[in-house]
Write a protein that holds these residues in place. Structure first.
Motif, mmCIF file in Angstrom:
data_model
loop_
_atom_site.group_PDB
_atom_site.id
_atom_site.type_symbol
_atom_site.label_atom_id
_atom_site.label_comp_id
_atom_site.label_asym_id
_atom_site.label_seq_id
_atom_site.Cartn_x
_atom_site.Cartn_y
_atom_site.Cartn_z
ATOM 1 N N LEU A 247 23.253 61.544 -26.604
ATOM 2 C CA LEU A 247 23.424 60.103 -26.439
ATOM 3 C C LEU A 247 22.070 59.411 -26.340
ATOM 4 C CD1 LEU A 247 25.179 57.636 -26.090
ATOM 5 C CD2 LEU A 247 25.337 58.161 -23.643
ATOM 6 N N TRP A 248 21.125 60.016 -25.637
ATOM 7 C CA TRP A 248 19.809 59.400 -25.503
ATOM 8 C C TRP A 248 19.105 59.291 -26.857
ATOM 9 C CZ3 TRP A 248 17.131 56.020 -23.363
ATOM 10 C CH2 TRP A 248 15.754 55.967 -23.531
ATOM 11 N N MET B 11 20.562 56.391 -28.704
ATOM 12 C CA MET B 11 20.069 55.138 -28.122
ATOM 13 C C MET B 11 18.619 54.878 -28.540
ATOM 14 S SD MET B 11 21.790 55.539 -24.323
ATOM 15 C CE MET B 11 20.588 54.492 -23.555
ATOM 16 N N MET C 299 15.927 59.246 -18.453
ATOM 17 C CA MET C 299 17.105 58.712 -19.145
ATOM 18 C C MET C 299 17.818 59.815 -19.923
ATOM 19 S SD MET C 299 17.637 55.596 -18.427
ATOM 20 C CE MET C 299 18.766 55.160 -19.724
ATOM 21 N N GLU C 300 17.056 60.687 -20.563
ATOM 22 C CA GLU C 300 17.665 61.781 -21.307
ATOM 23 C C GLU C 300 18.471 62.682 -20.375
ATOM 24 O OE1 GLU C 300 15.997 64.409 -24.742
ATOM 25 O OE2 GLU C 300 15.530 65.390 -22.837
ATOM 26 N N LEU D 18 19.788 61.757 -17.560
ATOM 27 C CA LEU D 18 20.889 60.989 -16.987
ATOM 28 C C LEU D 18 22.074 60.877 -17.945
ATOM 29 C CD1 LEU D 18 21.813 59.198 -14.580
ATOM 30 C CD2 LEU D 18 20.828 57.269 -15.816
ATOM 31 N N VAL D 19 21.817 60.514 -19.198
ATOM 32 C CA VAL D 19 22.916 60.248 -20.130
ATOM 33 C C VAL D 19 23.197 61.399 -21.088
ATOM 34 C CG1 VAL D 19 22.551 57.766 -20.041
ATOM 35 C CG2 VAL D 19 21.460 59.087 -21.851
ATOM 36 N N GLY D 20 22.346 62.390 -21.127
ATOM 37 C CA GLY D 20 22.539 63.516 -22.029
ATOM 38 C C GLY D 20 21.656 63.381 -23.256
#
Length: 92
Positions: free
Chosen positions: A29-30, A33, A21-22, A24-26
């Motif tokens: 942002l991760w 979140m 996830m890190e 994927l979204v940067g």
């Protein structure tokens, strides 16, 4: 004598979700979140003790000393975790 763990397992895949996830979204942002979810992780990069290759591992933060910039983490497999051995072998 313990049996070697398989290279891929469902458990390993689940533990790697935060890392994926890190990526994927940067990173920024991760982390936002994750904080909103009430969870704090760090990504540790180690050097393989035998292979010499770089490895990323996601660690749950169980405490932090902000004054000294120290994070306290709990290895999922305790002292048997590969990253613990990698850090011990390449302590610099």
């Amino acid at each position: 004598m313990s049996t070697p763990r398989p290279k891929w397992s469902l458990r390993r895949a689940l533990f790697r979700i935060p890392l994926q996830m890190e990526r994927l979204v940067g990173e920024r942002l991760w982390h936002v979140m994750a904080r909103l979810l009430g969870v704090e992780w760090i990504v540790l990069e180690t050097v393989g003790r035998r292979s010499g290759r770089l490895h990323d591992v996601v660690l749950d933060v169980v405490g932090r000393d902000a004054a000294r910039d120290i994070y306290y983490v709990q290895p999922a497999d305790g002292r048997r975790s590969a990253w613990v051995h990698n850090v011990g072998a390449h302590a610099e």
